[in-house]
Design a protein around this motif. Structure first.
Motif, PDB file in Angstrom:
ATOM      1  N   GLN A  41       0.828  -1.206   0.000  1.00  0.00           N
ATOM      2  CA  GLN A  41       0.000   0.000   0.000  1.00  0.00           C
ATOM      3  C   GLN A  41       0.862   1.256   0.000  1.00  0.00           C
ATOM      4  OE1 GLN A  41      -2.970  -0.325   3.191  1.00  0.00           O
ATOM      5  NE2 GLN A  41      -3.062  -2.532   2.802  1.00  0.00           N
ATOM      6  N   ARG A  42       1.919   1.267   0.805  1.00  0.00           N
ATOM      7  CA  ARG A  42       2.823   2.420   0.828  1.00  0.00           C
ATOM      8  C   ARG A  42       3.521   2.592  -0.520  1.00  0.00           C
ATOM      9  NH1 ARG A  42       4.069   0.278   6.027  1.00  0.00           N
ATOM     10  NH2 ARG A  42       5.973  -0.673   5.207  1.00  0.00           N
ATOM     11  N   PHE A  44       2.295   1.778  -3.474  1.00  0.00           N
ATOM     12  CA  PHE A  44       1.328   2.357  -4.418  1.00  0.00           C
ATOM     13  C   PHE A  44       1.266   3.880  -4.271  1.00  0.00           C
ATOM     14  CE2 PHE A  44      -1.168  -1.862  -4.385  1.00  0.00           C
ATOM     15  CZ  PHE A  44      -0.468  -2.321  -5.485  1.00  0.00           C
ATOM     16  N   LEU A  45       1.230   4.341  -3.035  1.00  0.00           N
ATOM     17  CA  LEU A  45       1.170   5.788  -2.803  1.00  0.00           C
ATOM     18  C   LEU A  45       2.455   6.469  -3.250  1.00  0.00           C
ATOM     19  CD1 LEU A  45      -0.584   5.972   0.700  1.00  0.00           C
ATOM     20  CD2 LEU A  45      -1.589   6.300  -1.567  1.00  0.00           C
ATOM     21  N   PRO A 136      -4.402  -5.395  -7.004  1.00  0.00           N
ATOM     22  CA  PRO A 136      -4.702  -5.359  -5.562  1.00  0.00           C
ATOM     23  C   PRO A 136      -5.177  -6.711  -5.062  1.00  0.00           C
ATOM     24  CG  PRO A 136      -6.435  -4.268  -6.826  1.00  0.00           C
ATOM     25  CD  PRO A 136      -5.332  -4.554  -7.794  1.00  0.00           C
ATOM     26  N   ALA A 140      -8.166  -2.710   0.755  1.00  0.00           N
ATOM     27  CA  ALA A 140      -7.252  -1.638   1.156  1.00  0.00           C
ATOM     28  C   ALA A 140      -6.241  -1.353   0.049  1.00  0.00           C
ATOM     29  CB  ALA A 140      -6.539  -1.997   2.458  1.00  0.00           C
ATOM     30  N   GLU A 141      -5.718  -2.395  -0.570  1.00  0.00           N
ATOM     31  CA  GLU A 141      -4.779  -2.186  -1.658  1.00  0.00           C
ATOM     32  C   GLU A 141      -5.456  -1.528  -2.850  1.00  0.00           C
ATOM     33  OE1 GLU A 141      -1.679  -5.892  -0.779  1.00  0.00           O
ATOM     34  OE2 GLU A 141      -2.514  -5.574  -2.785  1.00  0.00           O
ATOM     35  N   HIS A 144      -5.647   2.136  -2.191  1.00  0.00           N
ATOM     36  CA  HIS A 144      -4.340   2.787  -2.323  1.00  0.00           C
ATOM     37  C   HIS A 144      -3.856   2.803  -3.771  1.00  0.00           C
ATOM     38  CE1 HIS A 144      -4.274   2.343   2.043  1.00  0.00           C
ATOM     39  NE2 HIS A 144      -3.250   3.167   2.070  1.00  0.00           N
TER      40      HIS A 144
END
Length: 248
Positions: A41-42, A44-45, A136, A140-141, A144
């Protein structure tokens, strides 16, 4: 001095894109090994932030230095020679809208069929196009990943359908050559997807360029680009998880 702005920007932009693509390829290879969803997730951001700075920030600064920021909403005169070859889309015509709607439904049906056939493929079969690490794995993924999708749909169109072709045209390239070069660069920057990804991205880039000319603006190609990315990275993975569970 003003005549040198476009060549200098072109050289710098191509150099930065080459540097970014090399690092992007290495980052994608490392990303394949990440299993922890929080790290994914981090990542992706971080991808969304870096790509926004590259594909949106660089063109905006360049257009401002050229004094051509209005090209974002006004069709550049440098591209006018290609308008005679641009397709015409009768957006208000019911037959056209019906055809577009049928095409969308057909695309969804094709996607479901491909997912079914993929599930029947031997586990060890090699894939010529594999973007599965980006897909994903949970909600959550997916959330993000949305900034990545939104940024790509907007910033890549500004960069490759406007900024790079305009720079090339200002440096003396014919409009057709400027768009051909920009499309080839657009395709090459997706080489982390493999050779088939390069070919498919080049084909999509050609269609998006045609849409840019047909609409004489960025809104239509941006909308289509967003739909393509959303389908590939959100809708199809969701269908795959659902049908995969059903098959199990």
């Amino acid at each position: 001095m003003h005549a040198l702005v476009a060549p200098v920007l072109l050289i710098m932009s191509l150099g930065v894109l080459a540097w970014f693509q090399r690092n992007d390829l290495r980052a994608f290879r490392r990303f394949r090994e990440i299993e922890d969803t929080a790290r994914r997730q981090r990542t992706f951001l971080r991808w969304a932030r870096n790509a926004c700075a590259m594909y949106l920030g660089m063109p905006l600064v360049g257009l401002a230095l050229l004094g051509r920021i209005e090209a974002l909403w006004t069709f550049p005169a440098e591209f006018a020679p290609l308008l005679a070859y641009a397709p015409v889309f009768p957006v208000g015509d019911r037959v056209f809208l019906g055809t577009m709607f049928a095409s969308v439904l057909g695309g969804i049906a094709l996607g479901v069929t491909l997912l079914y056939l993929r599930g029947r493929r031997p586990a060890g079969a090699r894939r010529v196009l594999d973007i599965s690490p980006m897909l994903p794995r949970n909600r959550a993924e997916a959330l993000h990943l949305l900034p990545v999708i939104l940024n790509a749909g907007v910033s890549e169109e500004i960069c490759f359908r406007l900024y790079l072709p305009l720079l090339l045209a200002l440096c003396g390239a014919p409009a057709w050559a400027a768009f051909l070069a920009a499309t080839l660069i657009f395709a090459w920057l997706h080489r982390y997807q493999g050779w088939l990804g390069i070919l498919l991205t080049g084909a999509v880039g050609t269609v998006l360029a045609a849409l840019y000319f047909a609409a004489m603006g960025l809104a239509l190609p941006i909308a289509v680009h967003l739909v393509i990315n959303f389908n590939a990275l959100i809708v199809r993975p969701a269908l795959q998880r659902r049908f995969g569970r059903s098959a199990d």
